[in-house]
Design an enzyme around this catalytic site. Structure first.
Site, PDB file in Angstrom:
ATOM      1  N   GLY A  28       8.765   2.318  -9.285  1.00  0.00           N
ATOM      2  CA  GLY A  28       8.634   3.698  -8.830  1.00  0.00           C
ATOM      3  C   GLY A  28       9.912   4.258  -8.238  1.00  0.00           C
ATOM      4  CG  HIS A  34      13.097   4.160 -13.196  1.00  0.00           C
ATOM      5  ND1 HIS A  34      13.522   4.685 -12.005  1.00  0.00           N
ATOM      6  CD2 HIS A  34      12.929   2.830 -12.974  1.00  0.00           C
ATOM      7  CE1 HIS A  34      13.574   3.719 -11.093  1.00  0.00           C
ATOM      8  NE2 HIS A  34      13.237   2.584 -11.662  1.00  0.00           N
ATOM      9  CB  VAL A 173      21.227   5.877 -16.788  1.00  0.00           C
ATOM     10  CG1 VAL A 173      21.539   7.330 -16.514  1.00  0.00           C
ATOM     11  CG2 VAL A 173      20.479   5.719 -18.100  1.00  0.00           C
ATOM     12  CB  SER A 183      14.900   3.034  -6.381  1.00  0.00           C
ATOM     13  OG  SER A 183      14.363   3.176  -7.676  1.00  0.00           O
TER      14      SER A 183
HETATM   15  P1  AMP Z   1      13.000  -0.921 -10.824  1.00  0.00           P
HETATM   16  O1  AMP Z   1      12.095   0.233 -10.536  1.00  0.00           O
HETATM   17  O2  AMP Z   1      14.262  -0.915 -10.030  1.00  0.00           O
HETATM   18  O3  AMP Z   1      12.271  -2.248 -10.806  1.00  0.00           O
HETATM   19  O4  AMP Z   1      13.486  -0.731 -12.320  1.00  0.00           O
HETATM   20  C1  AMP Z   1      12.559  -0.621 -13.379  1.00  0.00           C
HETATM   21  C2  AMP Z   1      13.303  -0.737 -14.693  1.00  0.00           C
HETATM   22  O5  AMP Z   1      14.276   0.306 -14.790  1.00  0.00           O
HETATM   23  C3  AMP Z   1      14.070  -2.066 -14.814  1.00  0.00           C
HETATM   24  O6  AMP Z   1      13.951  -2.555 -16.137  1.00  0.00           O
HETATM   25  C4  AMP Z   1      15.480  -1.647 -14.490  1.00  0.00           C
HETATM   26  O7  AMP Z   1      16.452  -2.484 -15.078  1.00  0.00           O
HETATM   27  C5  AMP Z   1      15.530  -0.258 -15.086  1.00  0.00           C
HETATM   28  N1  AMP Z   1      16.616   0.514 -14.473  1.00  0.00           N
HETATM   29  C6  AMP Z   1      16.845   0.703 -13.143  1.00  0.00           C
HETATM   30  N2  AMP Z   1      17.981   1.423 -12.959  1.00  0.00           N
HETATM   31  C7  AMP Z   1      18.474   1.675 -14.198  1.00  0.00           C
HETATM   32  C8  AMP Z   1      19.633   2.362 -14.676  1.00  0.00           C
HETATM   33  N3  AMP Z   1      20.522   2.934 -13.848  1.00  0.00           N
HETATM   34  N4  AMP Z   1      19.829   2.421 -16.011  1.00  0.00           N
HETATM   35  C9  AMP Z   1      18.942   1.841 -16.866  1.00  0.00           C
HETATM   36  N5  AMP Z   1      17.839   1.192 -16.475  1.00  0.00           N
HETATM   37  C10 AMP Z   1      17.603   1.099 -15.169  1.00  0.00           C
END
Ligand code: AMP
Length: 281
Positions: A28, A34, A173, A183
């Protein structure tokens, strides 16, 4: 868009949607990183499911589980606008019912780098991802390269447990200035955010050095360390040049490698990584 909180409702709801189903697991507080996974999933799959669950088992006792940023209403409106079909937002009890005692360990891969600084982290990640994959039963699941070690841990688990799902890795990204979206960037003051740019700067410099012919892992990591040290008020956890599959350090680059970096800025931990591609001979 349907929002469901229980495994029973998830199963019933997904049965009404066409295959092929893609899952984007998240904790989230969604941002464009995301949403890039959601867009990729939307382009590839007939049905897009997003999970939103801040997973307690992947946080250490002194980590930020309680204060991890949360904004479910904001997340739901971003999902709705991005064309998500089903959001699964379970409670902790749904994911870990009383008496739950099964954990998944991806030995070796889980122990290095992030695993060394955050003991037990990848056990929590592998366990929750395995549960989510079984609950959703999607044909595909989308993960960001931003968390490169996590992506490799998940790939290994899926292979070793013969889980019937294709793991799709998606590029990181970044903000215009190079900072990888996260986040946790919400924790940074303006000054800390400026200092945090040292991570992407170090990775970019490593990429340039490799493109210019530098092959030695130790020289690349020394340069990354010095960029972080020069910035000040940053505490480096590790800077490494590794094999993308095994995450073992690479001494001499003969093929694509991965630079990994992690540092603390004030009380915030940030991680980043980048592909290092030697010039074609
Ligand atoms: P999280 O909410 O941090 O657990 O991330 C959920 C998914 O989004 C994971 O697979 C992360 O690797 C991906 N994610 C988080 N930040 C980025 C970003 N800047 N670029 C690409 N994917 C991301």
């Amino acid at each position: 868009m349907k929002v469901v909180e229980t495994v029973g409702d998830l199963r019933k709801t997904l049965a009404e949607y066409p295959r092929l189903i893609g899952l984007v697991p998240t904790m989230g507080y969604l941002h464009q990183g995301h949403l890039s996974l959601v867009r990729r999933c939307r382009a590839d799959c007939a049905t897009v499911a997003v999970s939103i669950f801040v997973n307690p088992t992947q946080f250490g006792p002194d980590e930020d589980y309680q204060r991890y940023p949360r904004d479910v209403p904001g997340d739901l409106s971003l999902c709705e606008n991005a064309g998500v079909d089903v959001v699964f937002a379970p409670t902790v009890e749904q994911m870990y019912p009383p008496g739950d005692s099964t954990l998944i360990e991806v030995q070796g891969l889980q122990d290095r780098w992030e695993g060394e600084v955050r003991p037990g982290h990848f056990r929590g990640v592998a366990t929750v991802v395995a549960k989510l994959l079984r609950m959703v039963c999607s044909e595909r699941a989308y993960f960001g390269e931003k968390d490169f070690q996590q992506l490799q841990v998940v790939r290994r688990m899926v292979r070793d447990l013969v889980l019937d799902v294709e793991i799709v890795g998606c590029p990181t990204v970044r903000d215009e200035d190079g900072l990888a979206l996260s986040s946790r960037n919400a924790y940074l003051s303006a000054d800390e955010r400026q200092r945090a740019l040292a991570l992407s700067r170090a990775l970019q410099t490593a990429q340039q050095m490799v493109a210019g012919g530098e092959q030695h892992g130790v020289k690349l990591t020394a340069m990354m360390r010095s960029i972080v040290a020069q910035t000040g008020a940053l505490q480096l956890d590790y800077a490494a040049v590794v094999d993308p599959g095994t995450l073992e350090p690479v001494e001499v680059l003969s093929q694509e490698a991965r630079a990994l970096i992690a540092a603390r800025v004030g009380t915030t931990r940030l991680i980043d990584n980048a592909a290092l591609v030697p010039p074609a001979e």
